[in-house]
Design a protein around this motif. Structure first.
Motif, PDB file in Angstrom:
ATOM      1  N   ALA A   1      -3.895  14.704   0.380  1.00 24.87           N
ATOM      2  CA  ALA A   1      -4.826  14.826  -0.738  1.00 24.87           C
ATOM      3  C   ALA A   1      -5.604  13.525  -0.942  1.00 24.87           C
ATOM      4  O   ALA A   1      -6.830  13.538  -1.158  1.00 24.87           O
ATOM      5  CB  ALA A   1      -4.060  15.202  -2.008  1.00 24.87           C
ATOM      6  N   GLU A   2      -4.897  12.401  -0.862  1.00 26.85           N
ATOM      7  CA  GLU A   2      -5.538  11.101  -1.059  1.00 26.85           C
ATOM      8  C   GLU A   2      -6.575  10.811   0.020  1.00 26.85           C
ATOM      9  O   GLU A   2      -7.688  10.354  -0.270  1.00 26.85           O
ATOM     10  CB  GLU A   2      -4.483   9.997  -1.083  1.00 26.85           C
ATOM     11  CG  GLU A   2      -5.055   8.617  -1.350  1.00 26.85           C
ATOM     12  CD  GLU A   2      -3.993   7.526  -1.375  1.00 26.85           C
ATOM     13  OE1 GLU A   2      -4.348   6.380  -1.685  1.00 26.85           O
ATOM     14  OE2 GLU A   2      -2.822   7.824  -1.074  1.00 26.85           O
ATOM     15  N   SER A   3      -6.217  11.079   1.283  1.00 25.68           N
ATOM     16  CA  SER A   3      -7.141  10.766   2.380  1.00 25.68           C
ATOM     17  C   SER A   3      -8.395  11.628   2.310  1.00 25.68           C
ATOM     18  O   SER A   3      -9.497  11.169   2.638  1.00 25.68           O
ATOM     19  CB  SER A   3      -6.451  10.936   3.733  1.00 25.68           C
ATOM     20  OG  SER A   3      -6.090  12.284   3.962  1.00 25.68           O
ATOM     21  N   GLY A   4      -8.247  12.886   1.879  1.00 28.08           N
ATOM     22  CA  GLY A   4      -9.414  13.739   1.723  1.00 28.08           C
ATOM     23  C   GLY A   4     -10.385  13.162   0.714  1.00 28.08           C
ATOM     24  O   GLY A   4     -11.603  13.119   0.950  1.00 28.08           O
ATOM     25  N   ALA A   5      -9.849  12.674  -0.402  1.00 23.34           N
ATOM     26  CA  ALA A   5     -10.699  12.090  -1.445  1.00 23.34           C
ATOM     27  C   ALA A   5     -11.322  10.775  -0.978  1.00 23.34           C
ATOM     28  O   ALA A   5     -12.519  10.532  -1.191  1.00 23.34           O
ATOM     29  CB  ALA A   5      -9.883  11.877  -2.713  1.00 23.34           C
ATOM     30  N   ILE A   6     -10.531   9.941  -0.340  1.00 24.48           N
ATOM     31  CA  ILE A   6     -11.036   8.642   0.129  1.00 24.48           C
ATOM     32  C   ILE A   6     -12.121   8.818   1.182  1.00 24.48           C
ATOM     33  O   ILE A   6     -13.116   8.083   1.203  1.00 24.48           O
ATOM     34  CB  ILE A   6      -9.879   7.782   0.691  1.00 24.48           C
ATOM     35  CG1 ILE A   6      -8.956   7.325  -0.440  1.00 24.48           C
ATOM     36  CG2 ILE A   6     -10.420   6.567   1.451  1.00 24.48           C
ATOM     37  CD1 ILE A   6      -7.700   6.626   0.035  1.00 24.48           C
ATOM     38  N   SER A   7     -11.945   9.810   2.055  1.00 22.22           N
ATOM     39  CA  SER A   7     -12.877   9.993   3.177  1.00 22.22           C
ATOM     40  C   SER A   7     -14.300  10.315   2.720  1.00 22.22           C
ATOM     41  O   SER A   7     -15.254  10.119   3.468  1.00 22.22           O
ATOM     42  CB  SER A   7     -12.377  11.094   4.120  1.00 22.22           C
ATOM     43  OG  SER A   7     -12.535  12.381   3.543  1.00 22.22           O
ATOM     44  N   VAL A   8     -14.427  10.814   1.490  1.00 20.20           N
ATOM     45  CA  VAL A   8     -15.771  11.130   0.965  1.00 20.20           C
ATOM     46  C   VAL A   8     -16.158  10.168  -0.158  1.00 20.20           C
ATOM     47  O   VAL A   8     -17.066  10.434  -0.942  1.00 20.20           O
ATOM     48  CB  VAL A   8     -15.854  12.594   0.475  1.00 20.20           C
ATOM     49  CG1 VAL A   8     -15.663  13.560   1.640  1.00 20.20           C
ATOM     50  CG2 VAL A   8     -14.827  12.891  -0.626  1.00 20.20           C
ATOM     51  N   ASN A   9     -15.435   9.027  -0.210  1.00 18.89           N
ATOM     52  CA  ASN A   9     -15.737   7.966  -1.181  1.00 18.89           C
ATOM     53  C   ASN A   9     -15.710   8.455  -2.630  1.00 18.89           C
ATOM     54  O   ASN A   9     -16.583   8.127  -3.439  1.00 18.89           O
ATOM     55  CB  ASN A   9     -17.104   7.342  -0.866  1.00 18.89           C
ATOM     56  CG  ASN A   9     -17.149   6.714   0.506  1.00 18.89           C
ATOM     57  OD1 ASN A   9     -16.271   5.933   0.874  1.00 18.89           O
ATOM     58  ND2 ASN A   9     -18.150   7.058   1.303  1.00 18.89           N
TER      59      ASN A   9
ATOM     60  N   LEU B   1      -9.820  20.504   1.999  1.00 16.21           N
ATOM     61  CA  LEU B   1     -10.142  21.050   0.675  1.00 16.21           C
ATOM     62  C   LEU B   1     -10.397  19.941  -0.347  1.00 16.21           C
ATOM     63  O   LEU B   1     -11.310  20.041  -1.175  1.00 16.21           O
ATOM     64  CB  LEU B   1      -9.019  21.965   0.185  1.00 16.21           C
ATOM     65  CG  LEU B   1      -8.939  23.354   0.824  1.00 16.21           C
ATOM     66  CD1 LEU B   1      -7.685  24.080   0.374  1.00 16.21           C
ATOM     67  CD2 LEU B   1     -10.183  24.190   0.483  1.00 16.21           C
ATOM     68  N   MET B   2      -9.595  18.875  -0.284  1.00 18.07           N
ATOM     69  CA  MET B   2      -9.788  17.779  -1.238  1.00 18.07           C
ATOM     70  C   MET B   2     -11.091  17.047  -0.964  1.00 18.07           C
ATOM     71  O   MET B   2     -11.783  16.605  -1.897  1.00 18.07           O
ATOM     72  CB  MET B   2      -8.600  16.818  -1.182  1.00 18.07           C
ATOM     73  CG  MET B   2      -7.294  17.439  -1.647  1.00 18.07           C
ATOM     74  SD  MET B   2      -7.346  18.140  -3.310  1.00 18.07           S
ATOM     75  CE  MET B   2      -7.288  16.656  -4.305  1.00 18.07           C
ATOM     76  N   ALA B   3     -11.444  16.910   0.315  1.00 19.84           N
ATOM     77  CA  ALA B   3     -12.730  16.290   0.652  1.00 19.84           C
ATOM     78  C   ALA B   3     -13.878  17.143   0.121  1.00 19.84           C
ATOM     79  O   ALA B   3     -14.858  16.623  -0.434  1.00 19.84           O
ATOM     80  CB  ALA B   3     -12.846  16.116   2.160  1.00 19.84           C
ATOM     81  N   LYS B   4     -13.749  18.446   0.261  1.00 14.51           N
ATOM     82  CA  LYS B   4     -14.807  19.351  -0.231  1.00 14.51           C
ATOM     83  C   LYS B   4     -14.839  19.371  -1.752  1.00 14.51           C
ATOM     84  O   LYS B   4     -15.899  19.554  -2.359  1.00 14.51           O
ATOM     85  CB  LYS B   4     -14.591  20.760   0.331  1.00 14.51           C
ATOM     86  CG  LYS B   4     -15.701  21.724  -0.028  1.00 14.51           C
ATOM     87  CD  LYS B   4     -15.983  22.736   1.079  1.00 14.51           C
ATOM     88  CE  LYS B   4     -16.899  22.185   2.158  1.00 14.51           C
ATOM     89  NZ  LYS B   4     -17.403  23.253   3.073  1.00 14.51           N
ATOM     90  N   LEU B   5     -13.687  19.167  -2.386  1.00 13.75           N
ATOM     91  CA  LEU B   5     -13.628  19.126  -3.851  1.00 13.75           C
ATOM     92  C   LEU B   5     -14.451  17.962  -4.399  1.00 13.75           C
ATOM     93  O   LEU B   5     -15.120  18.090  -5.425  1.00 13.75           O
ATOM     94  CB  LEU B   5     -12.168  18.984  -4.302  1.00 13.75           C
ATOM     95  CG  LEU B   5     -11.902  18.938  -5.815  1.00 13.75           C
ATOM     96  CD1 LEU B   5     -12.195  20.287  -6.458  1.00 13.75           C
ATOM     97  CD2 LEU B   5     -10.450  18.524  -6.085  1.00 13.75           C
TER      98      LEU B   5
END
Length: 324
Positions: free
Chosen positions: A180-188, A55-59
């Motif tokens: 949450a952090e890894s989701g955000a990092i994974s999409v730069n 979800l965080m990556a999609k956000l």
């Protein structure tokens, strides 16, 4: 549509891909290892942490292979830590089912946990993102440090909420923070958004643990543990700490110290549970939990995709309103 369906709706396809990857990672050509991994796989839970990664990556962007491998790495590390925790706690149950060490033995449990940790690091490397590898390594350190702080705290004569929050930030909250952090990092995602993701995950994790601690004051067969189970292990959580710090009852404080030293009887623990409930410990803990919920929601960007924002709101509400 129930809350879990709302939560999963924006990531249905990607969650299916994650589950296939998770199942494939828990296989081995060694018969005993494959058997134990198969048991762990079939009793797996709701995948709340991988869902948060997705979800965080999609956000902040679009889910990619790095996102999936990061989610898998964290889930494997989390699962391995539970296998090891059951050995440390000499626990025969995990969420109402037999623990790995109850079905096999401690040696097998420790070795299988180690295997899963190594597999976790392999998948961290598959992200091809050194920052994510470092994140997983730091998480492993935090989980271990949190357990050690908790063990040391058993001999502490103070009833410190500060130490309590330090423990859960390094244990339960650390997993949600990393997710949450890894989701955000994974999409730069930009640095400032990653920082918000870190705080968002931490708020959810703290709320999650407070909810778990409240469960300990009520019988719940689904959880596979009776009332006061944490206290049977010498653990005093937020409801008890608040009451001990606000009520001038020296007799109850001495009983709390006996609980910590594992010298209190079941009857004494039961009476202490009743005392904490009567003195408002549960009400206080639930208010703190809702405060963290509101802080988390305030961190979501207003311009976020509506379906993802709705899913993340449902996510944290599910965390604090679940019944197991």
């Amino acid at each position: 549509m129930d809350k879990l369906e709302v939560i999963k709706k924006p990531i249905e396809k990607e969650l299916s891909e994650f589950k296939a990857l998770f199942d494939a990672s828990l296989k081995s050509s060694t018969a005993l290892l494959d058997e134990v991994l198969g048991y762990i796989k079939q009793r797996n839970g709701k995948m709340m942490r991988p869902i948060l990664v997705l979800l965080m990556a999609k956000l902040y962007g679009g889910i990619n292979d790095s996102t999936l491998h990061a989610a898998l790495s964290l889930e494997l590390l989390h699962t391995a830590s539970l296998v090891h925790d059951d050995v440390v706690d000499e626990s025969n149950k995990r969420r109402g089912q037999s623990s790995v060490n109850a079905l096999y033995d401690n040696k097998v449990s420790v070795l299988v946990g180690d295997y899963m940790l190594a597999t976790s690091l392999r998948h961290a490397s598959y992200t091809n993102h050194i920052e994510l590898v470092g994140l997983v390594a730091r998480l492993g350190q935090d989980l271990s440090e949190g357990e050690i702080i908790q063990l040391v705290n058993i001999s502490n004569r103070d009833f410190s909420e500060e130490i309590y929050f330090d423990v859960i930030r390094k244990k339960t909250a650390a997993l949600f923070t990393a997710s949450a952090e890894s989701g955000a990092i994974s999409v730069n995602a930009p640095k400032d958004e990653v920082e918000k993701a870190v705080l968002f995950g931490e708020m959810i994790g703290i709320a999650f643990q407070i909810k778990d601690d409240v469960f300990d004051y009520f019988d719940n067969e689904e959880l596979g543990k009776p009332t006061g189970n944490d206290m049977m292990e010498g653990k005093l959580t937020l409801p008890a700490l608040h009451v001990l710090n606000t009520c001038a009852n020296e007799e109850k404080k001495e009983l709390a110290l006996r609980i910590r030293s594992l010298s209190a009887s079941k009857e004494e623990i039961a009476s202490f549970v009743d005392y904490v409930k009567q003195e408002g410990g549960i009400t206080y803990a639930e208010q703190v939990m809702y405060d963290y919920r509101n802080k988390a929601l305030a961190l979501l960007p207003e311009a976020a995709d509506e379906a993802v924002r709705t899913a993340l709101t449902a996510y944290i509400d599910y965390v604090i309103k679940r019944n197991k």
